[in-house]
Every structure is written in C-alpha cells, then in structure tokens.
Design a protein around this motif. Structure first.
Motif, PDB file in Angstrom:
ATOM      1  N   GLN A 138       0.836  -1.203   0.000  1.00  0.00           N
ATOM      2  CA  GLN A 138       0.000   0.000   0.000  1.00  0.00           C
ATOM      3  C   GLN A 138       0.870   1.252   0.000  1.00  0.00           C
ATOM      4  O   GLN A 138       0.607   2.209  -0.740  1.00  0.00           O
ATOM      5  N   VAL A 139       1.900   1.239   0.824  1.00  0.00           N
ATOM      6  CA  VAL A 139       2.814   2.385   0.880  1.00  0.00           C
ATOM      7  C   VAL A 139       3.621   2.472  -0.409  1.00  0.00           C
ATOM      8  O   VAL A 139       3.790   3.544  -0.990  1.00  0.00           O
ATOM      9  N   ARG A 140       4.105   1.319  -0.883  1.00  0.00           N
ATOM     10  CA  ARG A 140       4.901   1.291  -2.110  1.00  0.00           C
ATOM     11  C   ARG A 140       4.090   1.816  -3.295  1.00  0.00           C
ATOM     12  O   ARG A 140       4.597   2.607  -4.108  1.00  0.00           O
ATOM     13  N   GLY A 141       2.846   1.409  -3.391  1.00  0.00           N
ATOM     14  CA  GLY A 141       2.008   1.863  -4.494  1.00  0.00           C
ATOM     15  C   GLY A 141       1.779   3.360  -4.458  1.00  0.00           C
ATOM     16  O   GLY A 141       1.814   4.039  -5.496  1.00  0.00           O
ATOM     17  N   PHE A 142       1.553   3.902  -3.268  1.00  0.00           N
ATOM     18  CA  PHE A 142       1.351   5.343  -3.137  1.00  0.00           C
ATOM     19  C   PHE A 142       2.603   6.111  -3.559  1.00  0.00           C
ATOM     20  O   PHE A 142       2.530   7.071  -4.333  1.00  0.00           O
ATOM     21  N   VAL A 143       3.775   5.690  -3.057  1.00  0.00           N
ATOM     22  CA  VAL A 143       5.016   6.399  -3.369  1.00  0.00           C
ATOM     23  C   VAL A 143       5.330   6.308  -4.861  1.00  0.00           C
ATOM     24  O   VAL A 143       5.688   7.305  -5.499  1.00  0.00           O
ATOM     25  N   ARG A 144       5.174   5.116  -5.439  1.00  0.00           N
ATOM     26  CA  ARG A 144       5.455   4.935  -6.863  1.00  0.00           C
ATOM     27  C   ARG A 144       4.543   5.818  -7.712  1.00  0.00           C
ATOM     28  O   ARG A 144       4.981   6.446  -8.680  1.00  0.00           O
ATOM     29  N   GLN A 145       3.283   5.883  -7.349  1.00  0.00           N
ATOM     30  CA  GLN A 145       2.333   6.707  -8.089  1.00  0.00           C
ATOM     31  C   GLN A 145       2.691   8.194  -7.962  1.00  0.00           C
ATOM     32  O   GLN A 145       2.611   8.950  -8.939  1.00  0.00           O
ATOM     33  N   ALA A 146       3.083   8.616  -6.766  1.00  0.00           N
ATOM     34  CA  ALA A 146       3.451  10.018  -6.555  1.00  0.00           C
ATOM     35  C   ALA A 146       4.682  10.387  -7.379  1.00  0.00           C
ATOM     36  O   ALA A 146       4.743  11.472  -7.986  1.00  0.00           O
ATOM     37  N   LEU A 147       5.660   9.484  -7.434  1.00  0.00           N
ATOM     38  CA  LEU A 147       6.860   9.744  -8.232  1.00  0.00           C
ATOM     39  C   LEU A 147       6.524   9.774  -9.718  1.00  0.00           C
ATOM     40  O   LEU A 147       7.030  10.633 -10.463  1.00  0.00           O
ATOM     41  N   GLY A 148       5.684   8.849 -10.163  1.00  0.00           N
ATOM     42  CA  GLY A 148       5.300   8.818 -11.572  1.00  0.00           C
ATOM     43  C   GLY A 148       4.586  10.090 -11.990  1.00  0.00           C
ATOM     44  O   GLY A 148       4.845  10.642 -13.079  1.00  0.00           O
ATOM     45  N   ALA A 149       3.699  10.584 -11.126  1.00  0.00           N
ATOM     46  CA  ALA A 149       2.983  11.822 -11.420  1.00  0.00           C
ATOM     47  C   ALA A 149       3.945  12.999 -11.493  1.00  0.00           C
ATOM     48  O   ALA A 149       3.787  13.903 -12.333  1.00  0.00           O
ATOM     49  N   ALA A 150       4.970  12.991 -10.641  1.00  0.00           N
ATOM     50  CA  ALA A 150       5.958  14.077 -10.639  1.00  0.00           C
ATOM     51  C   ALA A 150       6.801  14.056 -11.907  1.00  0.00           C
ATOM     52  O   ALA A 150       7.170  15.108 -12.438  1.00  0.00           O
ATOM     53  N   VAL A 151       7.101  12.869 -12.406  1.00  0.00           N
ATOM     54  CA  VAL A 151       7.837  12.760 -13.673  1.00  0.00           C
ATOM     55  C   VAL A 151       6.977  13.288 -14.820  1.00  0.00           C
ATOM     56  O   VAL A 151       7.437  14.066 -15.667  1.00  0.00           O
ATOM     57  N   GLU A 152       5.726  12.880 -14.865  1.00  0.00           N
ATOM     58  CA  GLU A 152       4.831  13.298 -15.945  1.00  0.00           C
ATOM     59  C   GLU A 152       4.618  14.807 -15.968  1.00  0.00           C
ATOM     60  O   GLU A 152       4.492  15.414 -17.042  1.00  0.00           O
ATOM     61  N   ASP A 158      13.049  13.018 -15.798  1.00  0.00           N
ATOM     62  CA  ASP A 158      12.403  11.830 -16.340  1.00  0.00           C
ATOM     63  C   ASP A 158      13.322  10.617 -16.369  1.00  0.00           C
ATOM     64  O   ASP A 158      12.885   9.515 -16.729  1.00  0.00           O
ATOM     65  N   ASP A 159      14.609  10.804 -15.995  1.00  0.00           N
ATOM     66  CA  ASP A 159      15.518   9.663 -15.966  1.00  0.00           C
ATOM     67  C   ASP A 159      15.693   9.120 -14.543  1.00  0.00           C
ATOM     68  O   ASP A 159      16.577   8.296 -14.287  1.00  0.00           O
ATOM     69  N   ILE A 160      14.850   9.556 -13.638  1.00  0.00           N
ATOM     70  CA  ILE A 160      14.943   9.081 -12.263  1.00  0.00           C
ATOM     71  C   ILE A 160      14.635   7.578 -12.213  1.00  0.00           C
ATOM     72  O   ILE A 160      13.782   7.079 -12.952  1.00  0.00           O
ATOM     73  N   ASP A 161      15.339   6.878 -11.346  1.00  0.00           N
ATOM     74  CA  ASP A 161      15.108   5.446 -11.149  1.00  0.00           C
ATOM     75  C   ASP A 161      13.958   5.302 -10.140  1.00  0.00           C
ATOM     76  O   ASP A 161      14.175   5.263  -8.926  1.00  0.00           O
ATOM     77  N   ILE A 162      12.723   5.244 -10.657  1.00  0.00           N
ATOM     78  CA  ILE A 162      11.552   5.255  -9.776  1.00  0.00           C
ATOM     79  C   ILE A 162      11.536   4.074  -8.799  1.00  0.00           C
ATOM     80  O   ILE A 162      11.274   4.267  -7.606  1.00  0.00           O
ATOM     81  N   PRO A 163      11.822   2.832  -9.244  1.00  0.00           N
ATOM     82  CA  PRO A 163      11.823   1.732  -8.274  1.00  0.00           C
ATOM     83  C   PRO A 163      12.826   1.939  -7.137  1.00  0.00           C
ATOM     84  O   PRO A 163      12.508   1.685  -5.972  1.00  0.00           O
ATOM     85  N   ALA A 164      14.041   2.423  -7.463  1.00  0.00           N
ATOM     86  CA  ALA A 164      15.062   2.607  -6.436  1.00  0.00           C
ATOM     87  C   ALA A 164      14.678   3.729  -5.470  1.00  0.00           C
ATOM     88  O   ALA A 164      14.826   3.592  -4.250  1.00  0.00           O
ATOM     89  N   VAL A 165      14.182   4.847  -6.016  1.00  0.00           N
ATOM     90  CA  VAL A 165      13.789   5.964  -5.156  1.00  0.00           C
ATOM     91  C   VAL A 165      12.581   5.577  -4.310  1.00  0.00           C
ATOM     92  O   VAL A 165      12.476   5.968  -3.141  1.00  0.00           O
TER      93      VAL A 165
END
Length: 205
Positions: A138-152, A158-165
């Motif tokens: 649940q936490v991982r999904g929220f953080v991943r979505q927040a990072l993806g939205a920030a990239v978009e 846009d070259d950030i390593d989303i899984p690692a961050v």
C-alpha cells in the motif's frame, strides 16, 4: 428478552466501544511481545475484561491480527492517502501523507507501534507475510504513483530510477514509523516530519 447480553460480552459495556478498546490494547501487546508470545489472556487483563469476552469479538488470534491490519488500513493508510492525493506536488503529497499519520499518532500511538512491529512479525511467521506484504505494498504503491505523477508533470527528471527511489523513501518512512512508535515523543515526531518535509522540498540544505 430485550437488552439481553450475548454470551461473553462484558457487563456494562458497549459492544462497539469494547471491540475498539480490545483492538487498541491488542496493537500495544502485539507490538511489545510479538505475535507468538501474545495471548488473549494478556489482552483481556489489560483491557479489564474476561478472556471469553475477547473471544466474543474475535474467534482466535489470527482473526484478531487480521482485524488489526484492517484497522490500520482504514484508519491510517486510507486517511493518509486521501490527504496526500489532494496535493499537487511531490513534496506536498509525501508531506501530507506523513502529516496525516502524525495526526492519527496524536490520538493513538498504538497504530505506529503496530505498523512498525508487524513488519518483523510478518517475516518471522510465514502465515502473516501476506498481510504484512499488503501493508508494505500500500505504501509502495502510493510512493510509486506520486513519483510517476511528478515525472509526468516535469517536476522531477524523467531519468529518475523510480523503483530505487521508491524503496529509499519506503525505508525512510518505515524508519519514521519505528521512531514514532518506540523512540521519540509525539512532539519530536512532529519535528522529524517537518524537517523531512523541508528536506524533500529542497529547502533544508
């Protein structure tokens, strides 16, 4: 007969209130003793009811533990995500998520303790791993979505390593949960979250 109590229900108690008190105390006991050492008798003694009264609401320890995960999901995770998704920036979303959790901590610190300790129990006991994994996801999904939205939105590169961050932020947030539950006072927790919010906003350094 009107007003007849169900078997096992303590005298002079309200069903919903008693159940919530059992959950609150159970979060404390599981956090202190771990899953294996926690007993219904210990929980009943701390609540001030009989052991059968605990069984009245929860058939066994597994059912009680599952109910604790449900209470965390509904009271902490859900509230935090709802608060965070209303924000428009990555620092705003992450800060709002933690700030919502802090407000819950001010009312009941047993949530933070259980969130932190249950992760260890999940990896110690295979049959608990599913619930623990769901909580982490649940936490991982929220953080991943927040990072993806920030990239978009162009807020971050846009070259950030989303899984690692994502994993880095999860590690930090679970560290804050440990601090909230077992180390710092509530006032100290507020300061930690405030400084973390400044850090991710880029204004601390």
């Amino acid at each position: 007969m009107a007003g007849k109590r169900r078997r096992g229900r303590p005298l002079g108690s309200d069903g919903a209130n008693t159940r919530e008190e059992i959950l609150r105390v159970a979060r404390q006991v599981f956090s202190e003793l771990g899953y294996e050492r926690t007993t219904f008798q210990e929980i009943a003694t701390r609540v001030g009811v009989t052991r059968p009264a605990v069984n009245h609401y929860f058939r066994d320890k597994a059912a009680l533990y599952s109910a604790l995960f449900d209470s965390v999901r509904d009271s902490v995770m859900g509230a935090s995500v709802n608060q965070a998704t209303a924000q428009e920036t990555l620092p705003g979303r992450l800060s709002a998520y933690l700030e919502a959790a802090v407000r819950i901590d001010s009312r009941d610190r047993s949530f933070a303790r259980f969130i932190a300790a249950s992760v260890l129990d999940g990896y110690r006991h295979e049959h608990l791993l599913g619930s623990t994994g769901e909580q982490v996801e649940q936490v991982r999904g929220f953080v991943r979505q927040a990072l993806g939205a920030a990239v978009e939105s162009g807020e971050i590169r846009d070259d950030i390593d989303i899984p690692a961050v994502t994993e880095m932020l999860i590690a930090v947030m679970w560290g804050i949960a440990w601090y909230a539950g077992f180390i710092g006072t509530h006032d100290q927790l507020e300061e930690v979250v405030e400084q973390f919010s400044r850090l991710i906003a880029g204004i601390l350094w």
